[in-house]
Design a protein around this motif. Structure first.
Motif, mmCIF file in Angstrom:
data_model
loop_
_atom_site.group_PDB
_atom_site.id
_atom_site.type_symbol
_atom_site.label_atom_id
_atom_site.label_comp_id
_atom_site.label_asym_id
_atom_site.label_seq_id
_atom_site.Cartn_x
_atom_site.Cartn_y
_atom_site.Cartn_z
ATOM 1 N N LEU A 138 0.833 -1.200 0.000
ATOM 2 C CA LEU A 138 0.000 0.000 0.000
ATOM 3 C C LEU A 138 0.867 1.249 0.000
ATOM 4 N N ALA A 139 1.871 1.275 0.878
ATOM 5 C CA ALA A 139 2.741 2.454 0.983
ATOM 6 C C ALA A 139 3.570 2.655 -0.275
ATOM 7 N N ALA A 140 3.976 1.554 -0.926
ATOM 8 C CA ALA A 140 4.802 1.658 -2.129
ATOM 9 C C ALA A 140 3.989 2.103 -3.339
ATOM 10 N N SER A 141 2.768 1.578 -3.474
ATOM 11 C CA SER A 141 1.979 1.833 -4.684
ATOM 12 C C SER A 141 0.947 2.943 -4.529
ATOM 13 N N HIS A 142 0.595 3.280 -3.291
ATOM 14 C CA HIS A 142 -0.383 4.337 -3.033
ATOM 15 C C HIS A 142 0.120 5.237 -1.900
ATOM 16 N N PRO A 143 1.288 5.852 -2.073
ATOM 17 C CA PRO A 143 1.883 6.621 -0.968
ATOM 18 C C PRO A 143 1.010 7.773 -0.486
ATOM 19 N N GLU A 144 0.145 8.271 -1.352
ATOM 20 C CA GLU A 144 -0.738 9.369 -0.954
ATOM 21 C C GLU A 144 -1.749 8.933 0.107
ATOM 22 N N ARG A 145 -1.957 7.629 0.248
ATOM 23 C CA ARG A 145 -2.911 7.119 1.246
ATOM 24 C C ARG A 145 -2.266 6.923 2.616
ATOM 25 N N VAL A 146 -0.931 6.942 2.682
ATOM 26 C CA VAL A 146 -0.218 6.536 3.897
ATOM 27 C C VAL A 146 0.552 7.720 4.481
ATOM 28 N N ARG A 147 0.161 8.130 5.680
ATOM 29 C CA ARG A 147 0.895 9.187 6.373
ATOM 30 C C ARG A 147 2.180 8.629 6.967
ATOM 31 N N SER A 148 2.062 7.460 7.599
ATOM 32 C CA SER A 148 3.241 6.750 8.124
ATOM 33 C C SER A 148 2.947 5.263 8.108
ATOM 34 N N LEU A 149 4.013 4.466 8.140
ATOM 35 C CA LEU A 149 3.887 3.012 8.134
ATOM 36 C C LEU A 149 4.671 2.431 9.299
ATOM 37 N N THR A 150 4.020 1.535 10.038
ATOM 38 C CA THR A 150 4.724 0.693 11.005
ATOM 39 C C THR A 150 4.455 -0.749 10.618
ATOM 40 N N ALA A 151 5.488 -1.447 10.181
ATOM 41 C CA ALA A 151 5.385 -2.845 9.774
ATOM 42 C C ALA A 151 5.964 -3.718 10.877
ATOM 43 N N GLY A 206 7.969 -1.747 -5.113
ATOM 44 C CA GLY A 206 8.962 -0.683 -5.154
ATOM 45 C C GLY A 206 9.338 -0.145 -3.791
ATOM 46 N N PRO A 207 10.232 0.844 -3.773
ATOM 47 C CA PRO A 207 10.661 1.442 -2.512
ATOM 48 C C PRO A 207 9.537 2.219 -1.848
ATOM 49 N N VAL A 208 9.610 2.294 -0.548
ATOM 50 C CA VAL A 208 8.626 3.033 0.244
ATOM 51 C C VAL A 208 9.197 4.401 0.576
ATOM 52 N N THR A 209 8.467 5.434 0.210
ATOM 53 C CA THR A 209 8.928 6.797 0.436
ATOM 54 C C THR A 209 8.384 7.401 1.723
ATOM 55 N N ARG A 210 7.410 6.759 2.332
ATOM 56 C CA ARG A 210 6.771 7.302 3.523
ATOM 57 C C ARG A 210 7.606 7.018 4.772
ATOM 58 N N PRO A 211 7.462 7.834 5.825
ATOM 59 C CA PRO A 211 8.163 7.558 7.092
ATOM 60 C C PRO A 211 7.772 6.170 7.618
ATOM 61 N N THR A 212 8.765 5.372 7.928
ATOM 62 C CA THR A 212 8.523 3.944 8.188
ATOM 63 C C THR A 212 9.319 3.450 9.386
ATOM 64 N N LEU A 267 3.515 5.128 18.147
ATOM 65 C CA LEU A 267 3.265 6.528 18.530
ATOM 66 C C LEU A 267 4.434 7.420 18.124
ATOM 67 N N ALA A 268 5.660 6.917 18.310
ATOM 68 C CA ALA A 268 6.829 7.712 17.942
ATOM 69 C C ALA A 268 6.867 7.940 16.442
ATOM 70 N N ARG A 269 6.548 6.913 15.678
ATOM 71 C CA ARG A 269 6.554 7.062 14.222
ATOM 72 C C ARG A 269 5.497 8.061 13.759
ATOM 73 N N ILE A 270 4.316 7.973 14.340
ATOM 74 C CA ILE A 270 3.225 8.886 13.967
ATOM 75 C C ILE A 270 3.564 10.314 14.336
ATOM 76 N N ALA A 271 4.134 10.491 15.531
ATOM 77 C CA ALA A 271 4.494 11.840 15.976
ATOM 78 C C ALA A 271 5.534 12.470 15.055
ATOM 79 N N GLU A 272 6.510 11.675 14.647
ATOM 80 C CA GLU A 272 7.564 12.210 13.787
ATOM 81 C C GLU A 272 7.036 12.497 12.369
ATOM 82 N N ALA A 273 6.109 11.665 11.926
ATOM 83 C CA ALA A 273 5.533 11.873 10.589
ATOM 84 C C ALA A 273 4.659 13.123 10.548
#
Length: 274
Positions: free
Chosen positions: A106-119, A209-215, A267-273
């Motif tokens: 999702l983050a790789a192909s639809h980055p506009e949908r993802v504010r941040s990713l935690t996998a 592909g590569p993920v451009t969102r904060p991860t 929470l840390a990832r979301i705060a930084e994003a």
């Protein structure tokens, strides 16, 4: 609650203040949306609105027939619909196991949908594919794929003796085994959820592909399914801000073993994003 998207009905557990920033939580095999029960209280207390969703095959109203209905692109389009329906088109996304694979794609192909990713637990699909093709350790760890992809045999092995095989897969989640096992022993559930494995195509993993969102990627170093090579190689597939959080002594079931640690990482990832 339930939501209807793409002609299917999905079971959802919501939490947190209405109007808060939305977090979409996606589980994997062989669990369900209750996977996040130990994590969401921390997110909700921080003011986040959470939606934990039983994915296709797990929600009784979202069990299309046929293996092709569980191809990666279908599962990712479900996730796009979840974000659009529940978050107005953009959300922080968290995934575990197959939920991680969906979240990465999702983050790789639809980055506009993802504010941040935690996998959690499962690495970037291309990193996993590389390890699967080159690393004997990862090949050994993934040897169970052959069974899970075998129609009929997998269902028999996992469900016989009242589901003893399925409970063995879930060893490590402690007292929550029945929360995950019981729904999968209902008629039709095992085949639908195993279809995720049967629909997996190696070339689909490679081409993510590569993920451009904060991860942030969280991995337990005692994970029996994912080895160190795939975990470390994930960094090569994220071009956005990236944090790798290995958890010493923790197995695949991070959400049950370390829910507060995982929640703080989210929470840390979301705060930084933000």
């Amino acid at each position: 609650m339930r939501i209807e998207v793409r002609g299917l009905t999905f079971e959802v557990t919501e939490g947190g203040p209405p109007g808060g920033p939305v977090v979409i939580l996606l589980h994997g095999f062989p669990t369900n949306r209750q996977l996040w029960a130990g994590v969401t209280p921390f997110l909700n207390a921080a003011g986040l609105r959470t939606y934990a969703i039983d994915q296709r095959g797990y929600s009784p109203g979202a069990r299309p027939s046929g293996v092709d209905a569980y191809r990666a692109e279908e599962c990712v389009l479900d996730a796009v619909a979840f974000v659009d329906e529940l978050a107005g088109g953009r959300a922080d996304v968290v995934g575990h196991d197959f939920g991680s694979l969906v979240s990465w794609q999702l983050a790789a192909s639809h980055p506009e949908r993802v504010r941040s990713l935690t996998a959690v637990s499962v690495p970037h699909p291309a990193a996993f594919a590389h390890a699967l093709s080159t690393d004997p350790d990862q090949q050994r760890r993934s040897s169970y794929f052959e069974l899970f992809r075998t129609v009929g045999k997998a269902e028999h092995v996992l469900s016989r003796d009242g589901g003893a095989g399925l409970r063995k897969v879930l060893d490590g989640v402690g007292s929550r085994i029945e929360v995950y096992a019981a729904p999968l022993l209902e008629p039709g559930a095992l085949t639908a959820t195993l279809n995720w494995y049967r629909a997996m195509v190696f070339k689909d993993l490679v081409k993510v592909g590569p993920v451009t969102r904060p991860t942030t990627y969280v991995w337990g170093d005692r994970d029996v399914a994912v080895g160190a090579l795939a975990a470390a190689a994930t960094a090569d597939h994220v071009t956005g801000d990236y944090r790798f959080l290995p958890l010493p002594g923790v197995d695949h079931w991070v959400t049950d073993a370390q829910p507060e640690v995982l929640a703080q990482a989210i929470l840390a990832r979301i705060a930084e994003a933000s």
